[in-house]
Design a protein around this motif. Structure first.
Motif, PDB file in Angstrom:
ATOM      1  N   ILE A   1       0.837  -1.204   0.000  1.00 48.59           N
ATOM      2  CA  ILE A   1       0.000   0.000   0.000  1.00 48.59           C
ATOM      3  C   ILE A   1       0.871   1.252   0.000  1.00 48.59           C
ATOM      4  N   ALA A   2       1.918   1.271   0.826  1.00 49.85           N
ATOM      5  CA  ALA A   2       2.774   2.453   0.916  1.00 49.85           C
ATOM      6  C   ALA A   2       3.482   2.729  -0.409  1.00 49.85           C
ATOM      7  N   THR A   3       4.029   1.694  -1.041  1.00 48.16           N
ATOM      8  CA  THR A   3       4.749   1.920  -2.290  1.00 48.16           C
ATOM      9  C   THR A   3       3.804   2.330  -3.410  1.00 48.16           C
ATOM     10  N   LEU A   4       2.643   1.700  -3.487  1.00 48.21           N
ATOM     11  CA  LEU A   4       1.691   2.055  -4.538  1.00 48.21           C
ATOM     12  C   LEU A   4       1.139   3.467  -4.341  1.00 48.21           C
ATOM     13  N   CYS A   5       0.844   3.839  -3.104  1.00 54.52           N
ATOM     14  CA  CYS A   5       0.296   5.171  -2.842  1.00 54.52           C
ATOM     15  C   CYS A   5       1.321   6.267  -3.123  1.00 54.52           C
TER      16      CYS A   5
END
Length: 158
Positions: A73-77
């Motif tokens: 989630i962190a990398t995609l966001c």
């Protein structure tokens, strides 16, 4: 790469791995610098996927700082936020990132990051050729009984 026994060489040319917050930030900043040189220099090629890579590095750095965050989630966001700030394409960026990563369940979080980035950077031109989007202008400053401005027409009093 040390956890992947089938990858050789495991350390790369200089032994640099993204195994700490500091190293991830170094990778993200260097990637942004290289993108700025290639775009300003007029070289061919795009900047969408390099922005994805820089955003993924910053997102990974965030997961080292806050281990309870999901790395996916962190990398995609972060990748979505950086790309939308430049391209102004919130929905397309969200769909491309979520489906290329195979994480369709991350769509709400990535879309939220994209929309926040879109409205936070709506009037900040990062690239000389970047155009302002009139649909964002209208949605940000919508007033009742106000017509959107159309290029080439004279606004009338309402």
């Amino acid at each position: 790469a040390s956890e992947l026994p089938h990858v050789w060489p495991t350390a790369g040319l200089i032994g640099f791995e993204m195994d700490s917050c500091r190293n991830c930030i170094i990778v993200g900043v260097c990637k942004l610098l290289v993108i700025s040189f290639t775009v300003a220099g007029g070289y061919r090629g795009g900047y969408i996927f390099p922005f994805f890579a820089a955003g993924a590095a910053f997102g990974r750095a965030l997961t080292f700082a806050f281990p309870e965050l999901s790395p996916v989630i962190a990398t995609l966001c972060f990748a979505a936020g950086i790309n939308v700030a430049i391209t102004r394409t919130a929905l397309a960026t969200t769909l491309i990132l979520a489906f290329l990563a195979g994480e369709q369940f991350a769509l709400p979080a990535v879309l939220a990051a994209s929309v926040v980035s879109l409205f936070a950077t709506g009037y900040v031109p990062f690239i000389k050729s970047q155009l302002a989007r009139s649909d964002i202008d209208f949605s940000l400053y919508y007033r009742k009984n106000r017509q959107p401005k159309v290029h080439g027409s004279v606004p009338t009093a309402v």
